[in-house]
Scaffold this motif. Structure first.
Motif, PDB file in Angstrom:
ATOM      1  N   MET A  76      -1.676  -0.095   6.746  1.00  0.00           N
ATOM      2  CA  MET A  76      -3.120   0.168   7.006  1.00  0.00           C
ATOM      3  C   MET A  76      -3.125   0.903   8.529  1.00  0.00           C
TER       4      MET A  76
ATOM      5  N   LYS B 141      -7.979  -8.541   9.608  1.00  0.00           N
ATOM      6  CA  LYS B 141      -7.071  -7.481   9.046  1.00  0.00           C
ATOM      7  C   LYS B 141      -6.147  -7.863   8.113  1.00  0.00           C
ATOM      8  N   LEU B 142      -5.405  -8.954   8.300  1.00  0.00           N
ATOM      9  CA  LEU B 142      -4.572  -9.511   7.431  1.00  0.00           C
ATOM     10  C   LEU B 142      -5.128  -9.842   5.903  1.00  0.00           C
ATOM     11  N   THR B 143      -6.515 -10.472   6.026  1.00  0.00           N
ATOM     12  CA  THR B 143      -6.989 -10.625   4.700  1.00  0.00           C
ATOM     13  C   THR B 143      -7.341  -9.327   3.949  1.00  0.00           C
ATOM     14  N   ALA B 144      -7.559  -8.222   4.617  1.00  0.00           N
ATOM     15  CA  ALA B 144      -7.676  -6.858   3.905  1.00  0.00           C
ATOM     16  C   ALA B 144      -6.349  -6.446   3.240  1.00  0.00           C
ATOM     17  N   ALA B 145      -5.168  -6.915   4.168  1.00  0.00           N
ATOM     18  CA  ALA B 145      -4.015  -6.397   3.729  1.00  0.00           C
ATOM     19  C   ALA B 145      -3.386  -7.254   2.372  1.00  0.00           C
ATOM     20  N   SER B 146      -3.897  -8.559   2.538  1.00  0.00           N
ATOM     21  CA  SER B 146      -3.333  -9.349   1.426  1.00  0.00           C
ATOM     22  C   SER B 146      -4.182  -8.706   0.206  1.00  0.00           C
TER      23      SER B 146
ATOM     24  N   ILE C 291      -2.854  -3.680  -5.608  1.00  0.00           N
ATOM     25  CA  ILE C 291      -1.956  -2.669  -5.933  1.00  0.00           C
ATOM     26  C   ILE C 291      -0.992  -3.355  -7.264  1.00  0.00           C
TER      27      ILE C 291
ATOM     28  N   ILE D   7      -5.098  -5.594  -0.439  1.00  0.00           N
ATOM     29  CA  ILE D   7      -4.550  -4.495  -0.796  1.00  0.00           C
ATOM     30  C   ILE D   7      -3.318  -4.784  -1.512  1.00  0.00           C
ATOM     31  N   VAL D   8      -2.550  -5.687  -1.153  1.00  0.00           N
ATOM     32  CA  VAL D   8      -1.217  -6.212  -2.247  1.00  0.00           C
ATOM     33  C   VAL D   8      -1.699  -6.703  -3.473  1.00  0.00           C
ATOM     34  N   ARG D   9      -2.610  -7.350  -3.309  1.00  0.00           N
ATOM     35  CA  ARG D   9      -3.136  -7.733  -4.778  1.00  0.00           C
ATOM     36  C   ARG D   9      -3.789  -7.035  -5.548  1.00  0.00           C
TER      37      ARG D   9
ATOM     38  N   ALA E 148       1.683  -4.437   4.026  1.00  0.00           N
ATOM     39  CA  ALA E 148       0.497  -3.895   3.728  1.00  0.00           C
ATOM     40  C   ALA E 148      -0.285  -3.565   5.001  1.00  0.00           C
TER      41      ALA E 148
ATOM     42  N   MET F  32      -3.290  -9.470  16.919  1.00  0.00           N
ATOM     43  CA  MET F  32      -3.681  -9.087  15.371  1.00  0.00           C
ATOM     44  C   MET F  32      -4.965  -9.836  14.679  1.00  0.00           C
TER      45      MET F  32
ATOM     46  N   ILE G 132       2.292  -8.915   3.036  1.00  0.00           N
ATOM     47  CA  ILE G 132       1.234  -8.852   3.587  1.00  0.00           C
ATOM     48  C   ILE G 132       1.377  -7.960   4.865  1.00  0.00           C
TER      49      ILE G 132
END
Lengths: 344, 103, 385
Positions: free
Chosen positions: C18, B5-10, B16, B12-14, C14, B1, C11
């Motif tokens: 992705m 990618k996890l930074t991008a995921a966080s 939303i 996305i959460v923020r 999310a 992982m 996270i």
């Protein structure tokens, strides 16, 4: 029938919860028939996994059912009176449902009691790796199915029967009910109002004291004290309801002889019915849980400590709910007395 | 992982959560800035209005005063369509009327 | 990865979205469109019934109209006012001079403004009372608001000079209204001097509205038709609530299809049991895995709810937007402006949550439960086999 979206929401949530409980009931039936915790066979291991799934399903169904019941009460008390000619509050709406609304509400209340007690038992069951209460919770789930089905069926029938073309007269219903209740219920209702309120207040204060004692008890609460609290809480709820409707509601309405429970839910009276009847419901539910917790602690020593802890928490909940009810119900009467120097 | 990618995921959460909060706040603010109810009520009181102007003038729903009592209430647009009666759907309703007439 | 506020599982959820961005996008789009259509219908219903109720409560309790075999006929002002006031319970009675006439772009509601009404309005709304040959028009009467003259056709065809156009935010009451001098209005409507279209009556208490109707009808020597405020409010509330319910029922098949697709997708994904087995072997509990699926669905639902509700609000409340009224209730003309009310929007969100979002979350929970409640060894071995 009336095609109101709020009623559609109620029916969808009811359908979902019934669907989930029915699925869980299949597992519950297998548990009741063939649960053997000592066995290490594949069948038992699969059943244990399914029991976990059923537990989540019933909890989810319970949440959906409570949400749908709250929406149903909001619809009856705040939304539908505007659509039923002649209805000023929920009394008129229930009258327009040709008596099916009361039955639906009664079954809903019973379902919520069973779901709440079941959830408490299930929580205790999950507190121990051996899950010693699985068969008990399986039986509870099987008991839940017919009651929830009746609540669902009567809600559908009440919605179908709702007549928005025929005018109703909800005040006449309230006065008729009070008149017809008096001879039927005899002594309790013919008790002078002052006595009824005095008994209600004294019992309420006793309930708060007992609840706090159960909560603060350092050792496991003694059985007589806890059973007394359970019995008193279950007896106090109808007494509190009668005292509210017959005497104290008048101070909320500032009108004499208006004994309507549903008008308390109206925005004109600051929606005070929700916290008032919510507090009564919590007192009743936690009273049941207190008794169940003690019974579980006695019969299943593996979960005795969490069961005692739950009973203590129930004591605190009962005390808080009673205090909230007493303050909200009797507060306006006290203010009236301070302001005008006389009782209404 | 990969950590990015996890930074991008966080993010996305923020995004939303912020979108949701902004939408709720926007609707709330619009409702506060909303209706000049006082002025609308004044018109209704002054002109003794009996219906709002949502439906075009001349329609019976706009002017319920136009409804004549000689017109059967079954045709009143003020009443919603009644739910279908299962007996009327399953059975022929004319039969008892005919037999009554013959009697 | 640590984050001060957001739990790591959110996270991860999310991150899981992705992995299948197009699937997530399509799910959000389909949920958004469902919420937007349902929300538009419910917001329209809520706004219309709220504004109508509010306006009607400010209007008269009862309207008395004189009728004949063929329709309505004007009633004599002085005599009918005396007769109405003689009925016990009537607090206030006023005559109204109004009717519908043909404007340049369709029918308009015409009101004759007498001195009393003019004074009351003058102080607050009108620059001045319309004199003979002058008109004050609502915002929706003309599409080209730079015109200075309006032609109205009733019993006769007359031209009027426009002296004021009423503000658009009062159009709930005044959208297609034309205010004229009482004499001009009488000419257009064919009502002679000393006569009025009908009587507006106020009673002391709301409860008396229905009770007073027989007495009032008996007080007049000619047949009358009496309409009450309560039946008008009831017709608006019940009729429009029906529209909201109907839209919900129509969308049910779409909702069921969406729930089935969601359940099928998650079942397929969790059917790839190796991934679930690996996560479990790494120490994830069944609860963690269910939470992951639920958080994933909640993120999608939150995005869809925000976009859907905003679209619904724009469809219904954006100034000059006729979409919702045109599609949902067949309004052919340019509609009056509606206004958002916070409690109404909140209840619409509650209803949408119950009708769309909770079934969507249940559809997620169901296969997730089935998928994750297995032994990790079985899951991993099943993959190897």
């Amino acid at each position: 029938m009336i095609w109101h979206p709020l009623l559609l929401a109620v029916l969808i949530l009811d359908s979902l919860s019934f669907f989930m409980v029915s699925a869980a009931a299949v597992t519950a039936l297998r548990i009741v028939i063939s649960w053997s915790p000592q066995s290490a066979e594949q069948h038992q291991i699969r059943l244990e996994v399914k029991a976990e799934v059923a537990s989540v399903q019933v909890r989810g169904a319970g949440l959906l059912f409570v949400a749908s019941s709250v929406l149903f009460i909001v619809a009856v008390s705040n939304v539908l009176p505007a659509l039923v000619p002649g209805a000023m509050c929920g009394t008129g709406v229930l009258q327009a449902c040709r008596g099916l609304g009361q039955r639906a509400l009664a079954f809903r209340l019973l379902t919520i009691v069973i779901v709440y007690v079941w959830c408490s038992v299930d929580r205790l069951n999950r507190a121990h790796p051996d899950a010693p209460l699985t068969t008990v919770s399986g039986r509870g789930c099987l008991l839940l199915v017919p009651v929830l089905f009746l609540a669902y069926l009567d809600s559908v029938r009440a919605v179908m029967a709702l007549d928005t073309h025929q005018p109703v007269d909800c005040c006449a219903v309230v006065y008729d009910q009070v008149r017809s209740l008096a001879p039927a219920t005899g002594n309790l209702l013919s008790l002078p109002d002052a006595w009824m309120v005095a008994v209600f207040l004294a019992a309420g204060i006793l309930l708060i004291v007992l609840g706090l004692r159960v909560w603060r008890a350092k050792s496991p609460p003694s059985s007589p004290l806890s059973f007394a609290l359970t019995g008193l809480s279950l007896l106090w709820v109808p007494l509190a309801y009668l005292a509210l409707i017959r005497v104290l509601a008048a101070y909320h309405y500032q009108v004499l002889y208006h004994h309507c429970p549903w008008c308390l839910f109206l925005a004109d009276h600051h929606l005070v019915g929700y916290p008032l009847f919510g507090a009564l419901a919590v007192t009743c539910l936690e009273g049941c849980v207190l008794w169940v917790g003690l019974k579980v602690a006695r019969d299943f020593p593996q979960v005795a400590i969490p069961a005692y802890n739950r009973s203590q928490l129930a004591g605190l909940s009962i005390a808080s709910a009673t205090l909230l009810f007493v303050v909200l119900a009797a507060g306006p009467a006290m203010l009236w007395r301070l302001r005008f120097g006389v009782w209404m | 992982m990969q950590p990015d990618k996890l930074t991008a995921a966080s993010r996305i959460v923020r995004a939303i959560v912020i979108l949701f909060v902004l939408a709720a706040a926007g609707i709330l603010l619009a409702s506060f800035a909303g209706s000049p109810q006082q002025r609308i009520r004044l018109f209704a009181r002054s002109l003794n209005l009996t219906s709002p102007a949502f439906i075009a003038a001349g329609h019976a729903l706009r002017h319920p005063e136009f409804l004549h009592p000689a017109v059967d209430l079954c045709f009143s647009p003020l009443l919603g369509n009644p739910p279908p009666d299962p007996h009327a759907l399953l059975f022929e309703p004319r039969a008892p009327l005919v037999s009554e007439g013959l009697r | 990865m640590k984050h001060p506020i957001i739990s790591p599982l959110w996270i991860w959820a999310a991150r899981d979205l992705m992995r299948h961005p197009y699937e997530a996008l399509l799910l959000v789009l389909s949920l958004t469109s469902l919420i937007a259509i349902m929300g538009a219908a419910l917001l329209l219903v809520e706004a219309v019934s709220h504004e109508a109720t509010d306006l009607l409560k400010a209007g008269p309790s009862l309207v008395v109209r004189r009728i004949s075999g063929g329709g309505w006929v004007p009633l004599p002002k002085r005599e009918s006012l005396q007769l109405a006031k003689s009925v016990p319970g009537v607090v206030h009675a006023r005559t109204r001079l109004w009717g519908t006439v043909l404007g340049p772009e369709g029918p308009v509601t015409l009101f004759g403004v007498d001195q009393l009404e003019g004074d009351l309005l003058l102080a607050h709304q009108l620059s001045r009372r319309p004199a003979a040959g002058e008109a004050v028009i609502g915002h929706g009467v003309l599409s080209q608001l730079n015109q200075t003259v309006i032609t109205l056709t009733g019993q006769e065809t007359l031209n009027f000079k426009i002296i004021q156009i009423l503000e658009p935010h009062t159009s709930v009451a005044t959208h297609d209204i034309v205010l004229l001098d009482a004499t001009d209005a009488g000419k257009l409507l064919g009502v002679p001097d000393g006569f009025a279209s009908d009587l507006a009556i106020e009673v002391f208490h709301e409860e008396e509205e229905q009770a007073i109707v027989p007495d009032l009808a008996a007080a007049f020597p000619w047949p009358v038709r009496i309409t009450t405020r309560r039946e008008a409010i009831g017709s608006y509330s019940a009729g429009w609530a029906r529209l909201g319910g109907m839209t919900g029922f129509i969308l049910l098949p779409a909702l069921t299809a969406l729930a089935l697709i969601v359940a099928g997708t998650i079942r397929d994904r969790l059917g790839r049991r190796y991934e679930v087995g690996l996560l479990k072997a790494l120490g994830w509990t069944s609860t963690d895995l269910i939470r992951l699926q639920m958080y994933r669905a909640i993120l999608l639902a939150m995005a869809a709810a925000a976009c859907g509700m905003l679209s619904a609000c724009l469809l219904v409340f954006w100034p000059g937007s006729p979409w919702a009224g045109f599609f949902l209730s067949g309004w052919q003309t340019h509609p009056a402006a509606l206004h958002i009310n916070a409690s109404g929007a909140f209840w619409v969100l509650v209803q949408i949550s119950a009708i769309i979002i909770l079934p969507f979350l249940t559809a997620t929970l169901w296969p997730a439960l089935k998928g994750v409640a297995a032994d990790p060894q079985d899951l991993l071995q099943g993959h190897e086999r």
